[in-house]
Design a protein around this motif. Sequence first.
Motif, PDB file in Angstrom:
ATOM      1  N   GLU A   1       0.757  -1.281  -0.258  1.00  0.00           N
ATOM      2  CA  GLU A   1       0.066  -0.017   0.156  1.00  0.00           C
ATOM      3  C   GLU A   1       0.865   1.250  -0.093  1.00  0.00           C
ATOM      4  O   GLU A   1       0.754   2.043  -0.757  1.00  0.00           O
ATOM      5  CB  GLU A   1      -1.090   0.108   1.144  1.00  0.00           C
ATOM      6  CG  GLU A   1      -1.871   1.143   1.091  1.00  0.00           C
ATOM      7  CD  GLU A   1      -2.727   1.023   2.439  1.00  0.00           C
ATOM      8  OE1 GLU A   1      -3.371   2.458   2.782  1.00  0.00           O
ATOM      9  OE2 GLU A   1      -2.642   0.273   3.264  1.00  0.00           O
ATOM     10  N   GLN A   2       1.803   1.202   0.899  1.00  0.00           N
ATOM     11  CA  GLN A   2       2.677   2.667   0.916  1.00  0.00           C
ATOM     12  C   GLN A   2       3.613   2.753  -0.207  1.00  0.00           C
ATOM     13  O   GLN A   2       3.431   4.058  -0.818  1.00  0.00           O
ATOM     14  CB  GLN A   2       3.719   2.351   2.034  1.00  0.00           C
ATOM     15  CG  GLN A   2       4.677   3.584   2.189  1.00  0.00           C
ATOM     16  CD  GLN A   2       5.961   3.528   3.303  1.00  0.00           C
ATOM     17  OE1 GLN A   2       5.671   2.491   4.059  1.00  0.00           O
ATOM     18  NE2 GLN A   2       6.164   4.432   3.560  1.00  0.00           N
TER      19      GLN A   2
ATOM     20  N   SER B   1       0.902   4.043  -3.042  1.00  0.00           N
ATOM     21  CA  SER B   1       0.417   5.546  -2.592  1.00  0.00           C
ATOM     22  C   SER B   1       1.529   6.368  -3.164  1.00  0.00           C
ATOM     23  O   SER B   1       1.183   7.303  -3.746  1.00  0.00           O
ATOM     24  CB  SER B   1       0.111   5.669  -1.204  1.00  0.00           C
ATOM     25  OG  SER B   1      -1.253   4.729  -0.907  1.00  0.00           O
TER      26      SER B   1
ATOM     27  N   THR C   1       1.663   6.356  -7.047  1.00  0.00           N
ATOM     28  CA  THR C   1       0.405   7.152  -7.606  1.00  0.00           C
ATOM     29  C   THR C   1       0.506   8.878  -7.390  1.00  0.00           C
ATOM     30  O   THR C   1       0.096   9.746  -8.037  1.00  0.00           O
ATOM     31  CB  THR C   1      -0.745   6.880  -7.080  1.00  0.00           C
ATOM     32  OG1 THR C   1      -0.791   5.153  -7.240  1.00  0.00           O
ATOM     33  CG2 THR C   1      -1.964   7.144  -8.065  1.00  0.00           C
ATOM     34  N   THR C   2       0.964   9.231  -6.236  1.00  0.00           N
ATOM     35  CA  THR C   2       1.074  10.621  -5.691  1.00  0.00           C
ATOM     36  C   THR C   2       2.229  11.156  -6.534  1.00  0.00           C
ATOM     37  O   THR C   2       2.089  12.247  -6.877  1.00  0.00           O
ATOM     38  CB  THR C   2       1.490  10.551  -4.476  1.00  0.00           C
ATOM     39  OG1 THR C   2       0.396   9.883  -3.398  1.00  0.00           O
ATOM     40  CG2 THR C   2       1.608  12.075  -3.632  1.00  0.00           C
TER      41      THR C   2
ATOM     42  N   LEU D   1      -5.896   6.723  -6.694  1.00  0.00           N
ATOM     43  CA  LEU D   1      -5.452   6.795  -5.120  1.00  0.00           C
ATOM     44  C   LEU D   1      -6.881   6.422  -4.570  1.00  0.00           C
ATOM     45  O   LEU D   1      -6.963   5.626  -3.432  1.00  0.00           O
ATOM     46  CB  LEU D   1      -5.308   8.470  -4.868  1.00  0.00           C
ATOM     47  CG  LEU D   1      -3.689   8.799  -5.197  1.00  0.00           C
ATOM     48  CD1 LEU D   1      -3.687  10.248  -4.936  1.00  0.00           C
ATOM     49  CD2 LEU D   1      -2.795   7.865  -4.392  1.00  0.00           C
TER      50      LEU D   1
ATOM     51  N   ILE E   1      -7.092   2.557  -4.949  1.00  0.00           N
ATOM     52  CA  ILE E   1      -6.168   2.069  -3.862  1.00  0.00           C
ATOM     53  C   ILE E   1      -6.602   1.871  -2.622  1.00  0.00           C
ATOM     54  O   ILE E   1      -6.695   0.837  -1.841  1.00  0.00           O
ATOM     55  CB  ILE E   1      -4.695   2.844  -3.834  1.00  0.00           C
ATOM     56  CG1 ILE E   1      -3.915   2.650  -5.096  1.00  0.00           C
ATOM     57  CG2 ILE E   1      -3.931   2.363  -2.412  1.00  0.00           C
ATOM     58  CD1 ILE E   1      -2.721   3.594  -5.367  1.00  0.00           C
TER      59      ILE E   1
ATOM     60  N   ARG F   1     -12.337  10.228  -1.564  1.00  0.00           N
ATOM     61  CA  ARG F   1     -11.491  10.372  -2.719  1.00  0.00           C
ATOM     62  C   ARG F   1     -12.339  10.238  -3.972  1.00  0.00           C
ATOM     63  O   ARG F   1     -12.088  11.115  -4.859  1.00  0.00           O
ATOM     64  CB  ARG F   1     -10.191   9.498  -2.688  1.00  0.00           C
ATOM     65  CG  ARG F   1      -9.349   9.665  -1.864  1.00  0.00           C
ATOM     66  CD  ARG F   1      -8.206   8.523  -1.632  1.00  0.00           C
ATOM     67  NE  ARG F   1      -7.110   8.844  -0.580  1.00  0.00           N
ATOM     68  CZ  ARG F   1      -6.273   8.219  -0.307  1.00  0.00           C
ATOM     69  NH1 ARG F   1      -6.183   6.989  -1.072  1.00  0.00           N
ATOM     70  NH2 ARG F   1      -5.217   8.377   0.412  1.00  0.00           N
TER      71      ARG F   1
END
Length: 559
Positions: free
Chosen positions: A240-241, A244, A247-248, A270, A273, A286
């Motif tokens: 997950e980290q 993110s 994608t960020t 995001l 996810i 989101r």
Amino acid sequence: MFAADNKSAIFEDFVAASEASRLKGDYHEGVQWARRAIDHARLNGEAGQEAEALRLLANQLLRTGDMEEAAEACGRAAALDEATGNEAGRAQALTLQALAYLNLGLQEEALQVLAVSLEIAQRLRDPNLLFWAYNRIGGAHDNMGNHLESRAFMQRALPLATGLGAEAKFCILNNLAANGVDLAGDALEKGDAALAAEAVATGLGHARDAIELARAADHPYREAIGLGNYGMLLAFSGDEQAASQATTRSHAIASQKGYVSLQLDASFNLARIAMHFDQPETAITRFEAVLPPLIEHDEKPMVLRAHRLLSDLYQRVGRTPEAFDHYKRYHAIESAIRSSVADTRARMVTGMAELSAALLDVERAKLETRLHQLRLAELETERRDLLTRTQDLDRQAHEDDLTGLKNRRYALSALGERLADCPPDAAIPVAIVDADHFKKVNDGYGHSTGDAVLRRLAALLSSGMEGHGFVARLGGEEFLLVFDARAVVAALADCQRIRMLVEAEPWSNLAPELAMTVSIGITSAGRGEDVAKVLSRADAALYRSKSGGRNRVTANLLD
């Protein structure tokens, strides 16, 4: 700034400037240079140069989101390339046109032009043309949800990328990574953990290589796309980290460079996810945040998907009214998208028919001018030869080679004339006929049998009209029925009779166990109505016939 010693040098400078803009990701600037190249070529009567510049323009427009204009530019380029005998250029134009069609939701049209492009590439044995044909066919199958077939075609393209440059290598690696996202997501929904794991592992490798190429080329647009796919694959891998973060980073690049579509993609991902990692409230927040800008920028496919996912999420957290609201919006937009695709298809059909007719008219005018000159010179032999060629061009302009029916070009022109002459208190019934499951005929029995089916179907449609109008082939397995001004009830009865004629025909004498049916959509048209709108209504009715089970007639009439 530009070389001015001759016209070709000026054209080449415009092309070089456009290409340089494209390679650095400044597509809006690239569009302007391409337009200058087109104007220069037209001014000097250079059809080959105009086709080249049109292909370059289309390549830029695909990145700026102007899909209809890109498709039209490709169509004109392909026609000019065919007229000048540039088969390689024609294949390139058709491959680009397929990408525009896919973005417009016209999957069938995309596969049709790709089939021609692939045939040219195979005949010329050109690795570059083969690469792009396989790549785009893979993309078409991905859009249609055939992810395993898509990967098979893309894997054929991958080894061909060697020697074609960094752009081609990035394109196929990124497309394979995107296919990995789709394939893994589909496999997870169906509970196939093994296929999902394999798709993720393979896709991550392709995504890393694509990002590395984008960074080496200092190309932010490609890096943002690559990071988007990489982020989703990391999410499916359970990280997950890292998902993110990637994608960020994609979102940050897109925001900085003004790539609005990619920025929205990243925001959407995001939310996906968060949903994937069972964080429904975060995902809802989101999705609700990205929904207004998606609507503002007319990103209909993502708007549609956002409503569907929000409906699922609200249902999951027990908020039934909100779930039902998004469910209703989803179905309303789905219907609007179908209608929009039908409108787009009608506009594209009309535009391409007008283009083809214009090009044929130009060629015919040239021949007729020469014919007049020969008459004056009394060169009888060459005069007869040119007269034959002129007559052949006239036939080509109005007749379909395979079936002998009138072709799409003639049909649209004749329909327009009939609508213009239609009495104010009368209506002209118009129907589109589609051969059901025709792809299975070609796949199962071969294209020669498929051609025989189309010829017999053309004969059945002609006899079924009983002289009450005309039949034309729109393309592929689609036909147009244009009735004389008469009661729609009578035309509906004719369509039902035609449907039953087709169903009762002994098709098995063409091939064992072969059976055929047709789906028909019919509408009525009034005096002076726009041809594209009429075809759009008939196409919408046809869609309902097909989605309702096929082998049926559906009407979509004016109020």
